[in-house]
Design an enzyme around this catalytic site. Sequence first.
Site, PDB file in Angstrom:
ATOM      1  N   TRP A 286     -35.634 -30.595 -45.306  1.00 32.18           N
ATOM      2  CA  TRP A 286     -35.205 -30.049 -46.602  1.00 32.18           C
ATOM      3  C   TRP A 286     -34.258 -31.195 -46.979  1.00 32.18           C
ATOM      4  O   TRP A 286     -33.314 -31.750 -46.493  1.00 32.18           O
ATOM      5  CB  TRP A 286     -34.736 -28.603 -46.467  1.00 32.18           C
ATOM      6  CG  TRP A 286     -33.971 -28.245 -47.773  1.00 32.18           C
ATOM      7  CD1 TRP A 286     -34.684 -28.243 -48.627  1.00 32.18           C
ATOM      8  CD2 TRP A 286     -32.742 -27.754 -47.793  1.00 32.18           C
ATOM      9  NE1 TRP A 286     -33.632 -27.700 -49.495  1.00 32.18           N
ATOM     10  CE2 TRP A 286     -32.386 -27.374 -49.080  1.00 32.18           C
ATOM     11  CE3 TRP A 286     -31.463 -27.743 -46.948  1.00 32.18           C
ATOM     12  CZ2 TRP A 286     -31.380 -26.601 -49.691  1.00 32.18           C
ATOM     13  CZ3 TRP A 286     -30.335 -27.184 -47.408  1.00 32.18           C
ATOM     14  CH2 TRP A 286     -30.232 -26.629 -48.523  1.00 32.18           C
TER      15      TRP A 286
ATOM     16  N   ASP B 123     -30.494 -24.262 -38.204  1.00 30.62           N
ATOM     17  CA  ASP B 123     -30.538 -23.864 -39.629  1.00 30.62           C
ATOM     18  C   ASP B 123     -31.580 -22.628 -39.636  1.00 30.62           C
ATOM     19  O   ASP B 123     -32.843 -22.809 -39.564  1.00 30.62           O
ATOM     20  CB  ASP B 123     -31.072 -24.806 -40.692  1.00 30.62           C
ATOM     21  CG  ASP B 123     -31.081 -24.514 -42.196  1.00 30.62           C
ATOM     22  OD1 ASP B 123     -30.846 -23.128 -42.258  1.00 30.62           O
ATOM     23  OD2 ASP B 123     -31.527 -25.248 -42.828  1.00 30.62           O
TER      24      ASP B 123
ATOM     25  N   LYS C 164     -33.734 -15.521 -48.778  1.00 35.02           N
ATOM     26  CA  LYS C 164     -34.983 -15.217 -48.417  1.00 35.02           C
ATOM     27  C   LYS C 164     -35.405 -13.697 -48.137  1.00 35.02           C
ATOM     28  O   LYS C 164     -36.178 -13.148 -48.547  1.00 35.02           O
ATOM     29  CB  LYS C 164     -35.752 -16.209 -47.622  1.00 35.02           C
ATOM     30  CG  LYS C 164     -35.499 -17.773 -47.993  1.00 35.02           C
ATOM     31  CD  LYS C 164     -35.801 -17.957 -49.602  1.00 35.02           C
ATOM     32  CE  LYS C 164     -35.848 -19.510 -49.747  1.00 35.02           C
ATOM     33  NZ  LYS C 164     -34.578 -19.998 -49.654  1.00 35.02           N
TER      34      LYS C 164
END
Length: 395
Positions: free
Chosen positions: A129, A210, A245
């Site tokens: 990312w 993460d 999410k």
Amino acid sequence: MFSHISQAPADPILGLVEAFKADPRPHKINLSIGVYKNAVGEIPMFACVKQAETELLKLEQNKNYLSIDGIATYSAFTQTLLFGNDAEILRSKRAVTCQSLGGTGALRIAAELARLIGIKKVWISNPTWPNHLAIFQAVGIEIAEYRYYNHDCHTLDWENMLIDLSQANNGDLVLLHGCCHNPTGIDPTPAQWRELAKLSATRGWLPLFDLAYQGFANGLDEDAQGLRTFVDTHAELLVASSYSKNFGLYNERVGAFTLVAKDATSAQKAQSQIKRIIRTLYSNPPFHGAACVNLILADTAKRQQWETELLVMRERIKQIRNQLVTSLQANGVNQDFSFITAQNGMFSFSSLTPEQVARLKKEFAIYIAGSGRINVAGITPTNIGTIAHAIAQVL
């Protein structure tokens, strides 16, 4: 004072969103930003979240500040999701958690803490990312990359990953995607997680997980297995987690930063420094989104409803992966795209080149990241044929 400031480049993902908004073509399709969409192309609100919000309106008595580390029970529920209900780490109180501004805020806390304790280098997967790089560059920590994706086989570049991470030294920070690797959608197997944990313990890394998509690959517990494997072999590690999410709380910025220490005393001392970092960054976190999560996780019926809604999302993503591969074949694509079905989470590393990505945008009004990353969750029964046809054309 400001006239000499140069124009900053647009964010590789959010910049695409702005370009998409400005595109006047009515048939445009956005597969860039990582938000889940349902079968009719809408970003849904969880029914359990709406119910929790209704209760909050009745329960909330004031708008007083939260403490620096946020809602205490929220942190406790977060640790249970990360480590499991009966984890030793919870009984020994070796973990401390602070509410954060989404997963991004948790990563920035991790970067600030790493700088504070003298860490000089962080190892980050290539690809990753893009904001991972920017966050650690902002605090002046050297970035090293480890190979992750085999472009020829569309698989984890396992041997080269091990070669690169064998160069990570004692005291280096190593950033690992807990599940649903962004952008590739490829995760290590349980056996590979065990080998990574062994290498890490031998080399003396400080692992940073993460975990932004827990529940989007195979299930809440299954998606935490990599982290839990490391917990079994490490006295110390860091976790940046997000509820954006898996609760659909994107704009509420609901996340958590968790630190695991060798004992409860060390954990509490570390937490005092984490709170100092938070105080200088944003003072204390917002209430609403975290309070919704807290209400849902505290109630057995609401939690079951949440897990059911999450299952529906997970199954839709798996279904749309299979349908995309079938639709590509139906549009005459001879190239083997079956690897898409083996990837996890919302993203697929499609193998499309930057030139092909540019053509999709220019000729077909289809927006995906320049790396070729597609947000599979943005594909619907009504647009999948258009997308497959356009990909066939640029191929």
